[in-house]
Design a protein around this motif. Structure first.
Motif, PDB file in Angstrom:
ATOM      1  N   LYS A  92      -9.876 -55.932  30.416  1.00  0.00           N
ATOM      2  CA  LYS A  92     -10.982 -56.967  30.651  1.00  0.00           C
ATOM      3  C   LYS A  92     -10.820 -58.256  30.394  1.00  0.00           C
ATOM      4  CE  LYS A  92     -16.026 -57.739  30.534  1.00  0.00           C
ATOM      5  NZ  LYS A  92     -17.242 -57.225  29.623  1.00  0.00           N
ATOM      6  N   GLU A  93     -10.244 -58.277  29.001  1.00  0.00           N
ATOM      7  CA  GLU A  93      -9.860 -59.898  28.499  1.00  0.00           C
ATOM      8  C   GLU A  93      -8.778 -60.413  29.130  1.00  0.00           C
ATOM      9  OE1 GLU A  93     -11.420 -61.419  26.163  1.00  0.00           O
ATOM     10  OE2 GLU A  93     -13.063 -59.976  25.966  1.00  0.00           O
ATOM     11  N   ILE A  94      -7.689 -59.562  29.625  1.00  0.00           N
ATOM     12  CA  ILE A  94      -6.399 -60.208  30.271  1.00  0.00           C
ATOM     13  C   ILE A  94      -6.772 -60.647  31.993  1.00  0.00           C
ATOM     14  CG2 ILE A  94      -4.336 -59.417  31.238  1.00  0.00           C
ATOM     15  CD1 ILE A  94      -4.095 -60.355  28.133  1.00  0.00           C
ATOM     16  N   ASN A  95      -7.773 -59.891  32.307  1.00  0.00           N
ATOM     17  CA  ASN A  95      -8.152 -60.381  33.458  1.00  0.00           C
ATOM     18  C   ASN A  95      -8.923 -61.718  33.646  1.00  0.00           C
ATOM     19  OD1 ASN A  95      -6.939 -58.324  35.278  1.00  0.00           O
ATOM     20  ND2 ASN A  95      -8.513 -56.792  34.656  1.00  0.00           N
ATOM     21  N   VAL A 132      -4.695 -65.261  23.868  1.00  0.00           N
ATOM     22  CA  VAL A 132      -4.296 -63.555  23.913  1.00  0.00           C
ATOM     23  C   VAL A 132      -4.345 -63.121  22.535  1.00  0.00           C
ATOM     24  CG1 VAL A 132      -2.157 -62.586  24.545  1.00  0.00           C
ATOM     25  CG2 VAL A 132      -2.694 -64.746  25.917  1.00  0.00           C
ATOM     26  N   SER A 133      -3.872 -63.914  21.583  1.00  0.00           N
ATOM     27  CA  SER A 133      -3.876 -63.325  20.192  1.00  0.00           C
ATOM     28  C   SER A 133      -5.227 -63.092  19.624  1.00  0.00           C
ATOM     29  CB  SER A 133      -3.064 -64.236  19.016  1.00  0.00           C
ATOM     30  OG  SER A 133      -3.510 -65.319  19.021  1.00  0.00           O
ATOM     31  N   GLU A 134      -6.182 -63.688  19.936  1.00  0.00           N
ATOM     32  CA  GLU A 134      -7.658 -63.422  19.572  1.00  0.00           C
ATOM     33  C   GLU A 134      -8.195 -62.091  20.525  1.00  0.00           C
ATOM     34  OE1 GLU A 134      -9.666 -65.148  17.435  1.00  0.00           O
ATOM     35  OE2 GLU A 134      -7.462 -65.789  16.939  1.00  0.00           O
ATOM     36  N   ILE A 135      -7.559 -61.698  21.331  1.00  0.00           N
ATOM     37  CA  ILE A 135      -7.950 -60.192  21.700  1.00  0.00           C
ATOM     38  C   ILE A 135      -7.869 -59.109  20.512  1.00  0.00           C
ATOM     39  CG2 ILE A 135      -7.370 -58.383  23.671  1.00  0.00           C
ATOM     40  CD1 ILE A 135      -6.373 -60.639  25.352  1.00  0.00           C
ATOM     41  N   ARG A 136      -9.014 -58.541  20.353  1.00  0.00           N
ATOM     42  CA  ARG A 136      -9.305 -57.689  19.242  1.00  0.00           C
ATOM     43  C   ARG A 136      -8.422 -56.621  19.358  1.00  0.00           C
ATOM     44  NH1 ARG A 136     -12.129 -53.126  18.448  1.00  0.00           N
ATOM     45  NH2 ARG A 136     -13.149 -53.269  20.406  1.00  0.00           N
ATOM     46  N   GLU A 137      -7.940 -56.155  20.591  1.00  0.00           N
ATOM     47  CA  GLU A 137      -7.216 -54.906  20.494  1.00  0.00           C
ATOM     48  C   GLU A 137      -5.791 -55.174  20.632  1.00  0.00           C
ATOM     49  OE1 GLU A 137     -11.120 -54.362  22.081  1.00  0.00           O
ATOM     50  OE2 GLU A 137      -9.675 -55.733  22.945  1.00  0.00           O
ATOM     51  N   VAL A 138      -5.138 -56.480  20.288  1.00  0.00           N
ATOM     52  CA  VAL A 138      -3.952 -56.745  20.189  1.00  0.00           C
ATOM     53  C   VAL A 138      -3.559 -56.569  18.840  1.00  0.00           C
ATOM     54  CG1 VAL A 138      -2.258 -58.672  20.395  1.00  0.00           C
ATOM     55  CG2 VAL A 138      -3.715 -58.401  22.286  1.00  0.00           C
TER      56      VAL A 138
END
Length: 160
Positions: A92-95, A132-138
């Motif tokens: 969802k975040e990447i999209n 990108v690095s702020e996406i919690r799941e990374v």
């Protein structure tokens, strides 16, 4: 939807697909000449290929450098966990990040490989730090800057 279902097509369909991949702007009249059919059945075959999902869309291929996009990278991403919730949230975040032009779920060292394009190295760094690095799941990322591209084909080989 089962994506493993394969649609059967003949030699003429293969030729249509080869020609349209090389030049999606070809007229139906020219396409019909090139494959040896009259225009009506040619158009019918193209519509069938579109409706079956074999032809997914038509695009203009842009020159990234000429429109001001000078840095391309591949980024190997590992997530904090491999559950469906994490994958869905990451996707969802990447999209929502237009600079991520490809995202592939992979096997091996990482979980995803992204192709990212940016104006310059400063814009790329900002994108990575702020989005990108702020996406919690990374969990972790490894960037690979593309220095040169020797082949960039979107043409798929049509199997017999």
């Amino acid at each position: 939807m089962d994506t493993s279902i394969k649609v059967k097509f003949d030699k003429i369909d293969r030729k249509i697909l080869e020609i349209l991949q090389a030049n999606a702007k070809i007229t139906n009249a020219q396409l019909s000449k090139d494959i040896g059919l009259s225009p009506a059945p040619t158009l019918e075959r193209v519509k069938k290929l579109e409706q079956s999902g074999i032809i997914k869309s038509y695009h203009a291929k842009l020159d990234a450098e000429k429109i001001g996009l000078g840095v391309s990278t591949f980024v190997l991403v590992s997530l904090i966990g491999h559950n469906k919730g994490n994958i869905d949230a990451f996707m969802k975040e990447i999209n929502g990040i237009p600079e991520v032009i490809e995202c592939h779920h992979i096997t091996g060292t990482g979980d995803f490989i992204l192709k990212i394009i940016a104006k310059d190295i400063t814009a790329y760094q900002k994108l990575m730090l702020e989005k990108v690095s702020e996406i919690r799941e990374v969990d972790s990322m490894q960037s690979m800057v593309i220095l040169s591209t020797f082949k960039d084909s979107k043409v798929l080989p049509i199997p017999e």
